[in-house]
Design a protein around this motif. Structure first.
Motif, PDB file in Angstrom:
ATOM      1  N   VAL A  87     139.591 -20.445 -63.851  1.00 37.09           N
ATOM      2  CA  VAL A  87     140.829 -21.218 -63.725  1.00 37.09           C
ATOM      3  C   VAL A  87     140.594 -22.436 -62.840  1.00 37.09           C
ATOM      4  O   VAL A  87     141.052 -23.549 -63.138  1.00 37.09           O
ATOM      5  N   ALA A  88     139.869 -22.235 -61.745  1.00 32.50           N
ATOM      6  CA  ALA A  88     139.565 -23.345 -60.847  1.00 32.50           C
ATOM      7  C   ALA A  88     138.723 -24.409 -61.550  1.00 32.50           C
ATOM      8  O   ALA A  88     138.924 -25.609 -61.348  1.00 32.50           O
ATOM      9  N   GLY A  89     137.779 -23.962 -62.384  1.00 37.51           N
ATOM     10  CA  GLY A  89     136.937 -24.907 -63.109  1.00 37.51           C
ATOM     11  C   GLY A  89     137.734 -25.787 -64.051  1.00 37.51           C
ATOM     12  O   GLY A  89     137.471 -26.987 -64.171  1.00 37.51           O
ATOM     13  N   VAL A  90     138.731 -25.196 -64.713  1.00 33.66           N
ATOM     14  CA  VAL A  90     139.586 -25.973 -65.608  1.00 33.66           C
ATOM     15  C   VAL A  90     140.376 -27.009 -64.811  1.00 33.66           C
ATOM     16  O   VAL A  90     140.479 -28.176 -65.204  1.00 33.66           O
ATOM     17  N   GLY A  91     140.935 -26.577 -63.673  1.00 36.12           N
ATOM     18  CA  GLY A  91     141.684 -27.508 -62.837  1.00 36.12           C
ATOM     19  C   GLY A  91     140.808 -28.608 -62.279  1.00 36.12           C
ATOM     20  O   GLY A  91     141.210 -29.785 -62.225  1.00 36.12           O
ATOM     21  N   GLN A  92     139.600 -28.247 -61.875  1.00 35.60           N
ATOM     22  CA  GLN A  92     138.671 -29.244 -61.338  1.00 35.60           C
ATOM     23  C   GLN A  92     138.268 -30.241 -62.413  1.00 35.60           C
ATOM     24  O   GLN A  92     138.186 -31.445 -62.154  1.00 35.60           O
ATOM     25  N   ALA A  93     138.006 -29.754 -63.612  1.00 32.80           N
ATOM     26  CA  ALA A  93     137.633 -30.647 -64.713  1.00 32.80           C
ATOM     27  C   ALA A  93     138.754 -31.643 -64.997  1.00 32.80           C
ATOM     28  O   ALA A  93     138.500 -32.842 -65.204  1.00 32.80           O
TER      29      ALA A  93
END
Length: 283
Positions: free
Chosen positions: A60-66
């Protein structure tokens, strides 16, 4: 909206990463510890539901960071991940049902205020979308070399602050490199679609850097106290990301007299981060 969207996405990603940190640290402390680099550590952790929940939070964090990197400069987005530490402490306190002492609330306030002052003073801008390979090669070589040296030195030390600090710093470099490469990949996806994204070397490079960061993070958590690993990870990620943003993506930060409030903000962040790391986020 030019700043609001990346800030919101980055905050959501920081919260998810903070949750992942708490869950993964709890899981890491339940498996066999080792004095050497052990890839099999991940296989042990796969049997822990807490660790799997942490991995979901990482995704989830990776999606937000992207999303944040696709809409804002690296020098703005990555420093916001400094918020992971106070958020992790707050989450850990809620999970353990313990109230935070006033000193820790002051440390949280110092990190938040320092980050706000530093970013408002620096006012990072510029959002270059494409970076040629010849600009990436020196950065990749330097970052990879630093990671190897820090990891080798850390693993030669017994469990303690030196080991945890070196592995935390190596993890920070991998995180910053992952973000830098991910930023280019997101723009490739936006411009050329899934086909271009899947054939871009940056896509696979950020995946490799991310996996390395994940493995190093688990060893850093086992390697010693958070007062050593967490500041190196938190501050190192922000610092290396800022450097990559300026050198690779040609982003701009304000100089001159603006350095005074910028340094004041950084000083508050450093004080707050060390205070929070001493408090621990193991919950």
């Amino acid at each position: 909206m030019g700043v609001v969207l990346p800030v919101l996405f980055a905050f959501c990603a920081a919260f998810s990463n903070a949750l992942a940190t708490v869950l993964q640290r709890r899981a890491a402390l339940t498996v066999r510890q080792t004095d050497s680099f052990r890839p099999g550590l991940i296989l042990d952790l796969l049997k822990r539901p807490l660790w799997l929940a942490g991995i979901l939070a990482v995704i989830v964090a990776g999606v937000g960071q992207a999303a944040a990197l696709a809409t804002g400069p690296l020098a703005l987005v990555q420093p916001l991940f400094v918020l992971e530490l106070p958020l992790a402490l707050l989450i850990a306190s809620l999970m353990s049902r313990e109230r935070l002492p006033s000193a820790q609330w002051l440390a949280v306030a110092a990190v938040v205020a320092g980050l706000g002052v530093a970013l408002m003073a620096a006012s990072p801008d510029g959002n270059r979308t494409h970076v040629p390979l010849d600009r990436w090669i020196p950065a990749l070589v330097v970052c990879a070399g630093a990671v190897v040296v820090l990891t080798a030195f850390g693993l030669r030390r017994p469990p303690g602050r030196a080991r945890a600090g070196c592995l935390g710093a190596a993890t920070a470099i991998c995180y910053a490199l992952t973000a830098g490469l991910m930023k280019t990949s997101m723009h490739i996806l936006d411009d050329g679609g899934a086909g271009a994204f899947l054939t871009a070397w940056q896509t696979y490079a950020f995946c490799v850097a991310g996996i390395a960061a994940l493995l190093l993070l688990e060893h850093a958590m086992q390697g010693g106290p958070l007062v050593a690993s967490q500041p190196a990870l938190t501050l190192g990620d922000a610092t290396v990301s800022l450097i990559l943003g300026i050198l690779i993506y040609e982003e701009n930060v304000r100089m001159g007299w603006w350095l005074v409030p910028e340094l004041l903000g950084v000083g508050l962040i450093v004080l707050g981060v060390f205070a929070l790391a001493r408090a621990g986020v193991s919950g």
